[in-house]
Scaffold this active site. Sequence first.
Site, PDB file in Angstrom:
ATOM      1  N   VAL B 107      -1.956   3.616   6.344  1.00  0.00           N
ATOM      2  CA  VAL B 107      -2.029   3.281   4.920  1.00  0.00           C
ATOM      3  C   VAL B 107      -1.370   1.914   4.730  1.00  0.00           C
ATOM      4  CG1 VAL B 107      -1.400   3.964   2.575  1.00  0.00           C
ATOM      5  CG2 VAL B 107      -1.894   5.722   4.307  1.00  0.00           C
ATOM      6  N   GLY B 115       3.288  -3.171  -5.507  1.00  0.00           N
ATOM      7  CA  GLY B 115       4.087  -3.066  -6.727  1.00  0.00           C
ATOM      8  C   GLY B 115       3.271  -2.897  -7.993  1.00  0.00           C
ATOM      9  N   GLY B 117       0.989  -0.264  -8.243  1.00  0.00           N
ATOM     10  CA  GLY B 117       0.446   1.108  -8.240  1.00  0.00           C
ATOM     11  C   GLY B 117      -0.800   1.270  -7.391  1.00  0.00           C
ATOM     12  N   GLY B 119      -1.076   1.428  -4.036  1.00  0.00           N
ATOM     13  CA  GLY B 119      -0.880   2.400  -2.964  1.00  0.00           C
ATOM     14  C   GLY B 119      -1.132   3.817  -3.477  1.00  0.00           C
ATOM     15  N   LYS B 120      -0.621   4.063  -4.661  1.00  0.00           N
ATOM     16  CA  LYS B 120      -0.800   5.373  -5.294  1.00  0.00           C
ATOM     17  C   LYS B 120      -2.283   5.625  -5.588  1.00  0.00           C
ATOM     18  CE  LYS B 120       1.371   7.817  -9.091  1.00  0.00           C
ATOM     19  NZ  LYS B 120       2.264   7.690 -10.265  1.00  0.00           N
ATOM     20  N   TYR B 150       5.559   9.399  -1.141  1.00  0.00           N
ATOM     21  CA  TYR B 150       4.696  10.572  -1.020  1.00  0.00           C
ATOM     22  C   TYR B 150       5.244  11.760  -1.813  1.00  0.00           C
ATOM     23  CZ  TYR B 150       2.023   7.996   2.412  1.00  0.00           C
ATOM     24  OH  TYR B 150       1.231   7.055   3.019  1.00  0.00           O
TER      25      TYR B 150
END
Lengths: 170, 170
Positions: B107, B115, B117, B119-120, B150
């Site tokens: 990932v 920063g 969002g 990745g989310k 996570y």
Amino acid sequence: MAFNRLLRVPEAELLTLLYGEQHRCCTVPQPELQLVLSSEREIDLIELEQLCDAVGWSRRPLRRVRKALEHSLLRVGLWRHDPRVPKLVGFARCTGDGVVEATVWDVAVHPHYQGAGLGKALMRYVLERLQAMEVERVSLFADPGVVEFYAAQGWDLEPLDRRCAFWYAP
Amino acid sequence: MAFNRLLRVPEAELLTLLYGEQHRCCTVPQPELQLVLSSEREIDLIELEQLCDAVGWSRRPLRRVRKALEHSLLRVGLWRHDPRVPKLVGFARCTGDGVVEATVWDVAVHPHYQGAGLGKALMRYVLERLQAMEVERVSLFADPGVVEFYAAQGWDLEPLDRRCAFWYAP
């Protein structure tokens, strides 16, 4: 050369016929028992279900098990050899890309056959098959009861303080 | 309806052409940036290598990376949209059987795009794609620096006290 009495073929040839070129015989204390590892012999789904029952795993629909096995990178069975009806007494499978990553799942040895080093032989065979593919790294999630089993075989527990995380389908 | 000035096709249609039917647009604070998630658009290996360099991962031979991607269950890219040259700025992939188990690997979000969002959003998209396959359980190995990332998204850290173990090819 040992010949099989019933089938009149050399014993080694019979094992290759039943379990494939890459099969491996396990040494156990009981001389009457012949136990064979194979990644080539097909896993019978009903036998696998019986093995899972014996080790106390919950059942899954067979069509899902079939698909999961088909899409696995490696399926290894441990059979109690019998020239007519070999009996599945151990199992492990891996998912992965077959290059960088492989992950081991569902390692089971039937309770009647535990304590004879067969789990260790099964895992060694799994790693050998993965090494033959040139997989770089193998991972698994160890339950508390088997952490020592893997540590004693040279597995690196939580290297770099990595932690495992799971997400379950709702 | 918004039309693309250069290519004279409706914007939504252009996005589907470039990123596939299942693409997802991400909302970011900068209105000039359009970021798109896709599991269908092909990943360019050179771009992926540049992304890995940017996040500090060691390089692998491209032919091995190609094979690892081909044998992955799911490959997700995050692109900075451009009608001519979309730029890969994020990535994740999964191995697994697509039924019972899937495991998330690699990932990455380019440091310039962290920063916000993304990745989310990337992980949410990965889980949606796996849910569409009806995968039962998704696993990953979290480095210490991303455990909280996570956990905040509902991942169950070390359930049942499971520990992760790795074996590395000699």
